[in-house]
Structures are given as structure tokens and as C-alpha cells.
Design a protein around this motif. Structure first.
Motif, PDB file in Angstrom:
ATOM      1  N   THR A   1       1.081   4.871  -4.454  1.00 28.40           N
ATOM      2  CA  THR A   1       0.660   4.707  -3.061  1.00 28.40           C
ATOM      3  C   THR A   1      -0.858   4.658  -3.002  1.00 28.40           C
ATOM      4  O   THR A   1      -1.546   5.240  -3.834  1.00 28.40           O
ATOM      5  CB  THR A   1       1.168   5.863  -2.187  1.00 28.40           C
ATOM      6  N   PHE A   2      -1.345   3.975  -2.014  1.00 24.02           N
ATOM      7  CA  PHE A   2      -2.770   3.730  -1.850  1.00 24.02           C
ATOM      8  C   PHE A   2      -3.291   4.823  -0.917  1.00 24.02           C
ATOM      9  O   PHE A   2      -3.288   4.669   0.303  1.00 24.02           O
ATOM     10  CB  PHE A   2      -2.928   2.324  -1.243  1.00 24.02           C
TER      11      PHE A   2
ATOM     12  N   PHE B   1       8.453  10.637   9.651  1.00 23.99           N
ATOM     13  CA  PHE B   1       8.609   9.718   8.532  1.00 23.99           C
ATOM     14  C   PHE B   1       8.049  10.367   7.285  1.00 23.99           C
ATOM     15  O   PHE B   1       7.290  11.333   7.341  1.00 23.99           O
ATOM     16  CB  PHE B   1       7.918   8.376   8.803  1.00 23.99           C
TER      17      PHE B   1
ATOM     18  N   LEU C   1       0.826  -1.212   0.000  1.00 25.13           N
ATOM     19  CA  LEU C   1       0.000   0.000   0.000  1.00 25.13           C
ATOM     20  C   LEU C   1       0.859   1.261   0.000  1.00 25.13           C
ATOM     21  O   LEU C   1       0.488   2.266  -0.592  1.00 25.13           O
ATOM     22  CB  LEU C   1      -0.932  -0.003   1.211  1.00 25.13           C
ATOM     23  N   TRP C   2       1.979   1.208   0.704  1.00 20.04           N
ATOM     24  CA  TRP C   2       2.919   2.330   0.693  1.00 20.04           C
ATOM     25  C   TRP C   2       4.215   1.918   1.347  1.00 20.04           C
ATOM     26  O   TRP C   2       4.267   0.906   2.033  1.00 20.04           O
ATOM     27  CB  TRP C   2       2.351   3.581   1.379  1.00 20.04           C
TER      28      TRP C   2
ATOM     29  N   HIS D   1     -15.064   5.972  -0.084  1.00 17.56           N
ATOM     30  CA  HIS D   1     -13.661   5.766  -0.397  1.00 17.56           C
ATOM     31  C   HIS D   1     -13.544   4.872  -1.624  1.00 17.56           C
ATOM     32  O   HIS D   1     -14.356   3.993  -1.833  1.00 17.56           O
ATOM     33  CB  HIS D   1     -12.935   5.124   0.781  1.00 17.56           C
TER      34      HIS D   1
ATOM     35  N   ALA E   1     -10.688   0.851   8.219  1.00 14.23           N
ATOM     36  CA  ALA E   1     -11.548   1.974   8.597  1.00 14.23           C
ATOM     37  C   ALA E   1     -12.233   2.648   7.409  1.00 14.23           C
ATOM     38  O   ALA E   1     -12.885   3.678   7.562  1.00 14.23           O
ATOM     39  CB  ALA E   1     -10.803   3.010   9.451  1.00 14.23           C
ATOM     40  N   ILE E   2     -12.073   2.100   6.205  1.00 16.89           N
ATOM     41  CA  ILE E   2     -12.687   2.736   5.046  1.00 16.89           C
ATOM     42  C   ILE E   2     -13.599   1.774   4.283  1.00 16.89           C
ATOM     43  O   ILE E   2     -13.882   1.964   3.103  1.00 16.89           O
ATOM     44  CB  ILE E   2     -11.619   3.332   4.094  1.00 16.89           C
TER      45      ILE E   2
ATOM     46  N   PHE F   1     -13.258  -1.424   3.373  1.00 16.69           N
ATOM     47  CA  PHE F   1     -12.711  -2.380   2.412  1.00 16.69           C
ATOM     48  C   PHE F   1     -12.333  -3.732   3.017  1.00 16.69           C
ATOM     49  O   PHE F   1     -12.433  -4.751   2.353  1.00 16.69           O
ATOM     50  CB  PHE F   1     -11.450  -1.816   1.736  1.00 16.69           C
TER      51      PHE F   1
ATOM     52  N   PRO G   1      -7.873   2.912  -5.142  1.00 13.73           N
ATOM     53  CA  PRO G   1      -7.269   3.513  -6.336  1.00 13.73           C
ATOM     54  C   PRO G   1      -6.645   2.492  -7.270  1.00 13.73           C
ATOM     55  O   PRO G   1      -6.618   2.697  -8.490  1.00 13.73           O
ATOM     56  CB  PRO G   1      -6.201   4.462  -5.759  1.00 13.73           C
TER      57      PRO G   1
ATOM     58  N   ARG H   1       3.559  -1.104   4.334  1.00 16.92           N
ATOM     59  CA  ARG H   1       2.294  -1.753   4.689  1.00 16.92           C
ATOM     60  C   ARG H   1       1.852  -2.619   3.529  1.00 16.92           C
ATOM     61  O   ARG H   1       1.755  -2.148   2.395  1.00 16.92           O
ATOM     62  CB  ARG H   1       1.228  -0.713   5.018  1.00 16.92           C
TER      63      ARG H   1
ATOM     64  N   PRO I   1      -5.942   6.349   0.445  1.00 15.25           N
ATOM     65  CA  PRO I   1      -6.771   6.312   1.674  1.00 15.25           C
ATOM     66  C   PRO I   1      -6.151   5.523   2.819  1.00 15.25           C
ATOM     67  O   PRO I   1      -6.648   5.585   3.931  1.00 15.25           O
ATOM     68  CB  PRO I   1      -8.084   5.649   1.216  1.00 15.25           C
ATOM     69  N   MET I   2      -5.062   4.820   2.572  1.00  8.82           N
ATOM     70  CA  MET I   2      -4.429   4.029   3.641  1.00  8.82           C
ATOM     71  C   MET I   2      -3.121   4.658   4.119  1.00  8.82           C
ATOM     72  O   MET I   2      -2.383   4.044   4.878  1.00  8.82           O
ATOM     73  CB  MET I   2      -4.174   2.601   3.148  1.00  8.82           C
ATOM     74  N   VAL I   3      -2.830   5.862   3.648  1.00  9.28           N
ATOM     75  CA  VAL I   3      -1.545   6.467   4.000  1.00  9.28           C
ATOM     76  C   VAL I   3      -1.682   7.348   5.245  1.00  9.28           C
ATOM     77  O   VAL I   3      -2.482   8.279   5.272  1.00  9.28           O
ATOM     78  CB  VAL I   3      -1.019   7.318   2.821  1.00  9.28           C
ATOM     79  N   PRO I   4      -0.899   7.050   6.289  1.00  7.17           N
ATOM     80  CA  PRO I   4      -0.981   7.863   7.502  1.00  7.17           C
ATOM     81  C   PRO I   4      -0.208   9.179   7.359  1.00  7.17           C
ATOM     82  O   PRO I   4       0.709   9.277   6.554  1.00  7.17           O
ATOM     83  CB  PRO I   4      -0.329   6.979   8.566  1.00  7.17           C
ATOM     84  N   GLU I   5      -0.611  10.156   8.151  1.00  2.00           N
ATOM     85  CA  GLU I   5       0.091  11.432   8.173  1.00  2.00           C
ATOM     86  C   GLU I   5       0.881  11.520   9.473  1.00  2.00           C
ATOM     87  O   GLU I   5       0.420  11.047  10.514  1.00  2.00           O
ATOM     88  CB  GLU I   5      -0.951  12.547   8.128  1.00  2.00           C
TER      89      GLU I   5
END
Ligand SMILES: Cc1cc2nc3c(=O)[nH]c(=O)nc-3n(C[C@H](O)[C@H](O)[C@H](O)COP(=O)(O)OP(=O)(O)OC[C@H]3O[C@@H](n4cnc5c(N)ncnc54)[C@H](O)[C@@H]3O)c2cc1C
Ligand code: SF4
Ligand code: SF4
Ligand code: FES
Lengths: 155, 378, 276
Positions: C3-4, B102, B92-93, B139, C241-242, C244, B142, B295, C6-10
Motif C-alpha cells: 500500500t502507498f 472500512f 495505491l490501495w 513525503h 496533497a503531498i 506529487f 514508497p 484507488r 501517504p495516500m491511505v485514508p483513515e
């Protein structure tokens, strides 16, 4: 000393005696007196003979048990309109816990021997009282079971 | 767009694959691997299971030689198209530690442009269902979306029903109605082997132009119709979907769940082969230095104990509750969630269940215990 | 693969850590990018401990301060332990906000009963702040809170502060107590009989372990509240949490989308089905 008539009126306010036949309320009033306890005072102790039960009119009461190494542990607190004590009802008529007034407490005290005698001779009264006590006992049992679940330890 | 059915001859199929490849598509179609028909990259008809069929029943699957040279003379295998749109494992990233804590590393990859060859009508419906799951809500997935928007779909109308199919009951087949670019019906006669072609999109029309084709004649159209009718009539399994949602909602405590749990191995095969199941888990990992993290998302299944874990224990500990979750999700809660059934009647879960548990039989058992009634029993 | 999103944290920097209880910490976070995170009481974020994992945690702070994100976390496993161990100035990942809010707006003009057990007070604190900030818009305000023992009472000094307000009734109880505890002992549902509200014109917000909510609802109903006056927050495993990952399914609902806060009558049908 309050008159028997006044006592009957007081009893009718208590949830325990709600919708109870007037004749029975009057009989019960004959076994009742007003009592009060100071904050901190022991109302009864573990092992003592259970000679009465109480309907709390004002104040808070803690039911405690002494755990060696931990000291007194409060099992439950009781408040206005709650009934305190049912060991008077079941042999060997001895208290299993201790009851202590947390605040100043006023209550109606019922003489156990007097009431037991009336229950024996007047089965209608006996049955009505048993129904009402069973309800309270079951509710307390359910709450106790919930406490046993220790739900917050397990969230 | 051509409204009328067209015809291409047998060998034009190879040309079709070639045209798609030339247009930049990665062409995916049926192949034989480890004694099963699975979807993979194909370079030509020679990579396809020409002249093979599959014999399927509860808990059993085997390939068998046909007496003809059919290109699509089988039904669906253990894989479905979802593995291309919704990959079994996906990163995912990736992130790297830096002064601000980070940083997510930018990654760019050209989205694959797939052409799917031989998509059955039930499978098309499964794709529509996953469209709702991954693109229909607030949502959007993508990766799914970018791949989905680019696919070229060549559907195939089934001429024979598989041993475990029940698409007729689920109203998802055997004939593809929409959502394809081209739809083929394969007709093998003693003297002739050809396809009728339905065009479903402008893109389909453009591709067809590159092939030798002509308008279908009356007898060719009725031959194609005959094939579809044959598949419907052959279908051995049925599921009565009338009031099915409420039937299952009122039977969460039915004894049949105990009965099926005694047979169910909780192997999760049914969820893995199902073309609509969408559950995933994520795994967060770091490298040895602890400087990089990533992830991963992986297919998951409600048949695992961990699936429902919350601190203190799993919520679905018994096999009974997990089977019930699966079946009730497919046939009942899915309708509330996405406005459609989660089952397209492809029969995969029946074929690939090691002990042959049959979703149609389980529904029947519950329904019959109610005296086969419909309607609410309140 | 890109990158996906909606799954990327800030990245959020830990500005302050408060040790609430032996195993529970409150973290105050500030976005590294400086952008605020607007949320409504009852919503949650996915909190990410670098390389360890990501878990759902409700906001526990003041929603009118979107630059300061507050979470109260009980350390129960690898991820929550890692989050609780983050020191000042370390960084955690945040995705959100997610989920449905407590219906604070709907409660305007009504009496409000807030009922919490254990860590369940944390997701309710933003609602308490919102109500107290516009106290005049509500009728009576009652807060009932139960915990295991006196030493497990969360936000204790704040509870005392709220209790000292003349316009708020705060009743506490613990499951058992030894030592100097002068308050109630007994399960939280026993507090319901004592509350003084207009039952027909009030809303209840309920959060705690599922079994505690179950018994509380039984008592509330006995007391005359109807099922559509009771809101509760549900908990299930969550991986995305979205909507899926499928993990948070509870009957036909996805708790991450249609919850975590539900109106009781809308989920009653599924609430007590075993292992649903
Ligand atoms: C909507 C919501 C709000 C929450 N708010 C709070 C809060 O404000 N404060 C707080 O301390 N806790 C809260 N929780 C519970 C918290 O998410 C779990 O305690 C946490 O996931 C445990 O993860 P772990 O890795 O530390 O522990 P483990 O128990 O080892 O968990 C392993 C994995 O299981 C899952 N999991 C375990 N327990 C839960 C759970 N209770 N809920 C969901 N998934 C779980 C997670 O995916 C976790 O990564 C909330 C849960 C939900 C669903
Ligand atoms: S919950 Fe189970 S049945 Fe439903 S989509 Fe997920 S894996 Fe499939
Ligand atoms: S549940 Fe079974 S029959 Fe239905 S779509 Fe999934 S695999 Fe096919
Ligand atoms: S948490 Fe993934 S679907 Fe709700």
C-alpha cells in the motif's frame, strides 16, 4: 439654522471636500443645509425629481429598488461620510433608486439647482466637484461590477 | 573500486546481461517494437537493436540500418526509464467495508529488482531529477523509493548525437559523470569492437569481476574520449539557459504563447515522453457490490483541460496557458521547486510532437524578442 | 504492490451533521482508531467518500479539540455531495493535516483583521477560535464577512455571538438583500474603510474566491496595509496533497505544500497572471 461659516467648517470635515480651496467650500456651503431622517423614512423615491444630494454625517441608508414579485431589494447600503445621490448631476435629474434611512440619519443636504448654477458660472468649482464625483461614481461602478460577478455563487 | 577505465570485448556484453540475471535482476534494455526503440525486458544481446540507428527530427522518427554492428548505435526513443520506477498506472490501495467503516487490505509484493542497460547521461539526470521529486521532500513515494534503491544502472556514453538532442546546453551529457554502477563507451573499429568501462560503485565492481576485463590502454581511452567529443560536436540544437528562469517569469504574457498555441494540438505527447514529467491523477472506484474500493494513480498531463479543474471551471482553458504551464514548468518554476531544471535536453518532446514544436526554438523566440539580453530588466 | 502509505485514508465516524445552509453542512468526525488529529488553523485534510473520491477540505473547528475533527463542506459536485449526504454514524476517510497555517502566533501583540467571503469563513473559523481563546494576547480584533445574500451567511448565530463581545468588531455585508435585512449591502471590500485598527501594527487573514481576494487586497493597500501584512488562502485542484500529483501548481509553488495560506507579497508576482 447654522451659519454659513459653521457650515463651511462642517464641509471641510467631509472626505468629498478634502483639500478643496476655501473659496469653493464657502460657495458650496451657501447651497447646504442640515437635515435628518427617522429610521424607516424615505429620503427619496424612484422617478422623483433629484433636487438634492446628501453627505451622510451619521446613520445608515439603504438604496433600494422595487422588483415585482420580490419586493424591495437593497442594492447597496451607505454610511457615515458616504455621498448619497448623483442623479441631480445628470439629466433628466430623476432618481433611479429609492433611498431609505435604516437608522436615524443626519446629513448635509445640497440644493441641486443652487449647485448646478454655481458649476455653470464658476468652472473651477464645477471641475473640482466633477472630479470628486467621478471618483465616487467609478468606485461604486467597480463595486457594482463585483456584485454582478456573483463571486460567492461560483467559489 | 577501479579508478581506471577498464575494457571488455564486444561479446562480454552478453555475459554482463547474464551475470545480472543470475544476480536476480530483471534486465531491461533497448528493444525494437513497432518501429521504435523502447525499453523492455531483454534476455540477451539478440533482443537488442544491434546494427540499427534512429533518425530523428522535429515531429519525425524512423529507424535505419547501420553499416556496423553497434549495440548502442542510436539515442533515446519514446519511452524512458521512468515507466519502471514510476509506473503509468499504479494501485495505491484497496479497501473493504467492515463494521468500523472500512479496512485497508494489506498487500505485499516483492519489489522488482531492475537492471537498466543503456541508460544515457541525459536519462541519468532525468532519474536524479525524479529522485528529488519523489524522495527529496517531506513525503516519499514508497514505490519509487523501493524500486530506485535496488536498480543496477549500466550507463552508455553517447558516441553520436541524436537529431533533436541538446544535452550539452543543459549540462547533462553526453558523458555520464556519476550515479551509475557501470558506464560503457562502445567503440567500433574496422578490426575490433569493444567497450571501455567506468566503474561507479562497489556493486558495479563486483559485477565487473565476473566478466573478462582488463585495464584500458592509453589509445583505448582516447578512442572513447573521441566518441564523446564527436557526440558533443554533432549536436545540432542548443538552448541558452543563462537567466532562463527570469526570462520566462517576465514573459508570462508574451505574444509567442499565442503563436505556439496556434500550432499546439494539446495532445500531451510531450509530457508522456518526457523523462522528468511526474504529474498524476487518481481515480477512486468501487466494485459492483460497493463493498470493495480501490484507488488508482495514473500519469496525467497539464495539457488536459481537466487538469486544472476547480468547481466552476478549468483554470487553464486556453491551449496557450497549458503550453505555457508545460514549458515554464520544465525550464523555470522547476528550478524554484526542486533546485534543478526540469529539462535534460533529451529532445523527446521535439521528436514526438506531431507538429514538430521545438522547445529550443520557443525559448529562442522569446529571448530574441528581448534583444537576446541576459540579466534582469527591472 | 504494497500500500502507498501517504495516500491511505483513515476511517472517521460522523458524530454529528449540522445543516448550515441549503447546500452547506458541518460534519463532526471522530477517528475510529481513537487517535487525535492535531492541526493548526488554516490547514486542510483530504476527505474521502468511500468509492466516490477524495477532495481537500479545510478544518473548520476548534484546534484545541484534536479528538473532534470538524469540517464544513459546500456540496458542489459528486464528492462534496457524497460527503454532505453522510449521515450520523457513517464513515468517511481522512488524510492529513496538510498545508500551511494562518500565522496566529505571529499576530500576537498586533491587531488582527479577518476577512472572509462565502464559504471562506470556514477555513478561518479555527483561527477565530484560537484568537478568542487567548484574546488578551492580541490588540483589536476585527472580522469582516461578505456573502451573497442574507440567507447565505455561514455560522450566523456564531457571528452574532462574536459581535456581541465587547472586544470584537464584526461587520457583515451581503451582495444584495430583500426582505427584512437591516445590515450592510455592498461588496465585502467596502467594509475595509470603516475598520478601526492600527494599520502599521496589524495582520490580515483573507479567504474567499480569488477575485474577491483581489479586490479586497486593492482596498487594503489603499487603506495603508502593506503586502507583507496580508495572508491569503489559495485554491487549486488537488489530487494528492503531498506534492506529487502536480495539479495544485500555482507558478513555482505547490499550494498543497507551500500553501494553502501564503503571505501576499510572496505570491504577488503570479497572483493576477491569467490562467496561471
Ligand atoms: C486547500 C483547500 C481547502 C478547501 N476547503 C474547503 C472547505 O473548507 N469547504 C468546502 O466546501 N470546500 C473547500 N475546498 C473546495 C473543495 O475541495 C471543492 O469544492 C471540491 O474539491 C469539489 O469536489 P467535487 O467532486 O464535489 O466537485 P466537482 O466540482 O465535480 O470536482 C471534481 C474534481 O475537481 C477537483 N476540484 C473541484 N473543485 C475544486 C476546488 N475548489 N479546489 C480543489 N479541487 C477542486 C476535485 O479533484 C474534484 O474531485 C477547498 C479546496 C482547497 C484546495
Ligand atoms: S505540470 Fe506539466 S510539464 Fe510539469 S511535470 Fe506536470 S505534466 Fe510535466
Ligand atoms: S522537456 Fe523535452 S527535451 Fe526536456 S527533458 Fe522533457 S522531453 Fe526531454
Ligand atoms: S495536490 Fe498533488 S502536488 Fe499538490
Amino acid at each position: 439654522m447654522v451659519t454659513r461659516h459653521k457650515m463651511s467648517a462642517l464641509l471641510r470635515e467631509a472626505p468629498l471636500f478634502q483639500d478643496l480651496d476655501e473659496r469653493i467650500v464657502d460657495l458650496l456651503a451657501g447651497c447646504a443645509t442640515n437635515v435628518s431622517f427617522d429610521a424607516g423614512e424615505m429620503i427619496y423615491r424612484e422617478g422623483e425629481a433629484a433636487k438634492q444630494f446628501y453627505e451622510i454625517r451619521r446613520g445608515d441608508v439603504a438604496l433600494e429598488i422595487f422588483v415585482p414579485g420580490r419586493g424591495p431589494v437593497t442594492i447597496e447600503t451607505l454610511h457615515e461620510k458616504d455621498v448619497l445621490g448623483w442623479s441631480w448631476l445628470i439629466e433628466p435629474y430623476r432618481w433611479h433608486f429609492e433611498a431609505r434611512a435604516l437608522t436615524r440619519v443626519s446629513a448635509i443636504s445640497f440644493d441641486a439647482i443652487c449647485i448646478r448654477g454655481k458649476c455653470e458660472s464658476d468652472h473651477e468649482l464645477g471641475y473640482e466637484l466633477m472630479k470628486r464625483f467621478s471618483k465616487i461614481i467609478v468606485e461604486r461602478l467597480q463595486n457594482t461590477r463585483m456584485q454582478l460577478l456573483d463571486v460567492y455563487g461560483h467559489i | 573500486m577501479a579508478e581506471k577505465s577498464q575494457v571488455i570485448e564486444r561479446d562480454a556484453l552478453d555475459d554482463l546481461l547474464k551475470v545480472l540475471r543470475e544476480q536476480g535482476y530483471e534486465v531491461i534494455g533497448p528493444t525494437i517494437q513497432e518501429s521504435a526503440i523502447v525499453y523492455d525486458r531483454i534476455d540477451g544481446v539478440s533482443d537488442m537493436p544491434v546494427g540499427w540507428t534512429d533518425v530523428q527530427d522535429g515531429g519525425s522518427y524512423r529507424l535505419k540500418k547501420r553499416t556496423d554492428e553497434s549495440r548502442f548505435g542510436y539515442v533515446v526513443g519514446p519511452h524512458s526509464w521512468k515507466k519502471f520506477l514510476f509506473p503509468p498506472e499504479l494501485r495505491l490501495w484497496r479497501a473493504k467495508r467492515d463494521d468500523a467503516g472500512f479496512k485497508i487490505l494489506e498487500e505485499r509484493e516483492q519489489t522488482k529488482k531492475y537492471a537498466f542497460i543503456g541508460v544515457r547521461s541525459c536519462e541519468l539526470h532525468a532519474i536524479f531529477i525524479q529522485d528529488r521529486v519523489f524522495m527529496g521532500g517531506k513525503h516519499v513515494d514508497p514505490v519509487y523509493k523501493s524500486r530506485r534503491e535496488k536498480i543496477f544502472i549500466v550507463a552508455v556514453n553517447c558516441a553520436e548525437a541524436g537529431g533533436t538532442c541538446f544535452c550539452v546546453s543543459m549540462k547533462t551529457g553526453p558523458k555520464a559523470q556519476s550515479g551509475y554502477d557501470l558506464a560503457l563507451t562502445e567503440i567500433v573499429e574496422r578490426e575490433r569492437h569493444y567497450f571501455t568501462v567506468e566503474v561507479g560503485s562497489e556493486r558495479g565492481q563486483e559485477v565487473l569481476k565476473e566478466l573478462q576485463h582488463r585495464e584500458a590502454k592509453h589509445d583505448e581511452i582516447s578512442a572513447a574520449e573521441g566518441r564523446t567529443r564527436n557526440a558533443s560536436e554533432q549536436m545540432g540544437r542548443t538552448m541558452d539557459i543563462n537567466d532562463l528562469k527570469e526570462l520566462l517569469y517576465r514573459n508570462y504574457n508574451h505574444e509567442r504563447w499565442e503563436n505556439v498555441a496556434e500550432r499546439c494540438l494539446s495532445c500531451a505527447n510531450c509530457t508522456m515522453v518526457c523523462p522528468t514529467c511526474f504529474c498524476t491523477t487518481v481515480e477512486d472506484v468501487t466494485d459492483l457490490t460497493g463493498q470493495y474500493a480501490e484507488r488508482l494513480r495514473r500519469w496525467d498531463s497539464c495539457f488536459t483541460i481537466d487538469f486544472s479543474y476547480i468547481h466552476g471551471g478549468s483554470l487553464r482553458k486556453s491551449a496557450k496557458s497549458r503550453y505555457r504551464q508545460w514549458m515554464t514548468h520544465k525550464l523555470a518554476t522547476w528550478i524554484d521547486q526542486f533546485g534543478t531544471s526540469g529539462c535534460v535536453g533529451c529532445g523527446r518532446c521535439i521528436t514526438w510532437c506531431p507538429v514538430g514544436i521545438d522547445i529550443t526554438e520557443e525559448v529562442k523566440a522569446i529571448r530574441e524578442s528581448e534583444g537576446g539580453t541576459h540579466g534582469d530588466q527591472t | 504492490m504494497g500500500t502507498f502509505e501517504p495516500m491511505v485514508p483513515e476511517a472517521y465516524r460522523v458524530r454529528k451533521v449540522i445543516r448550515e445552509l441549503a447546500d452547506t453542512y458541518t460534519l463532526e468526525l471522530e477517528s475510529v482508531s481513537g487517535s487525535p488529529l492535531h492541526y493548526a488553523p488554516g490547514q486542510f485534510n483530504m476527505l474521502y467518500a468511500f468509492g466516490v473520491g477524495e477532495v481537500p477540505i479545510s478544518m473548520s473547528g476548534d484546534p484545541s479539540q484534536p479528538h473532534l475533527l470538524t469540517h464544513t463542506v459546500r456540496a458542489v459536485g459528486p464528492v462534496t455531495q457524497a460527503i454532505c449526504a453522510s449521515g450520523r454514524d457513517s464513515v468517511v476517510g481522512v488524510r492529513g493535516p496538510f498545508g500551511t497555517p494562518w500565522p496566529v502566533e505571529k499576530a500576537v501583540g498586533k491587531d488582527v483583521v479577518i476577512m472572509a467571503g462565502g464559504i471562506g469563513l470556514a477555513p478561518l473559523r479555527p483561527a477565530i477560535y484560537s484568537i478568542l481563546q487567548q484574546r488578551e494576547k492580541f490588540g483589536k480584533f476585527v472580522l469582516l464577512y461578505g456573502s451573497r445574500a442574507p440567507e447565505n451567511i455561514l455560522f450566523e448565530s456564531e457571528l452574532h455571538e462574536w459581535r456581541s463581545r465587547f472586544d470584537t468588531q464584526v461587520n457583515l455585508t451581503v451582495d444584495s438583500a430583500s426582505g427584512n435585512w437591516k445590515g450592510n449591502v455592498g461588496v465585502v471590500s467596502t467594509l475595509i474603510s470603516s475598520i478601526d485598527v492600527d494599520v502599521s501594527n496589524s495582520l490580515v487573514f483573507l479567504c474567499g474566491p480569488e477575485i474577491m481576494m483581489h479586490f479586497s487586497i486593492l482596498e487594503l493597500i489603499k487603506r495603508g496595509f502593506s503586502k507583507n501584512q496580508i495572508y491569503l488562502s489559495m485554491e487549486r485542484n488537488m489530487k494528492c496533497a503531498i506534492g506529487f500529483c502536480g495539479h495544485c501548481q500555482f507558478g513555482p509553488t505547490f499550494i498543497c505544500k507551500e500553501g494553502a495560506v501564503f503571505r501576499f507579497d510572496q505570491i504577488e508576482r503570479f497572483f493576477r497572471i491569467k490562467e496561471i
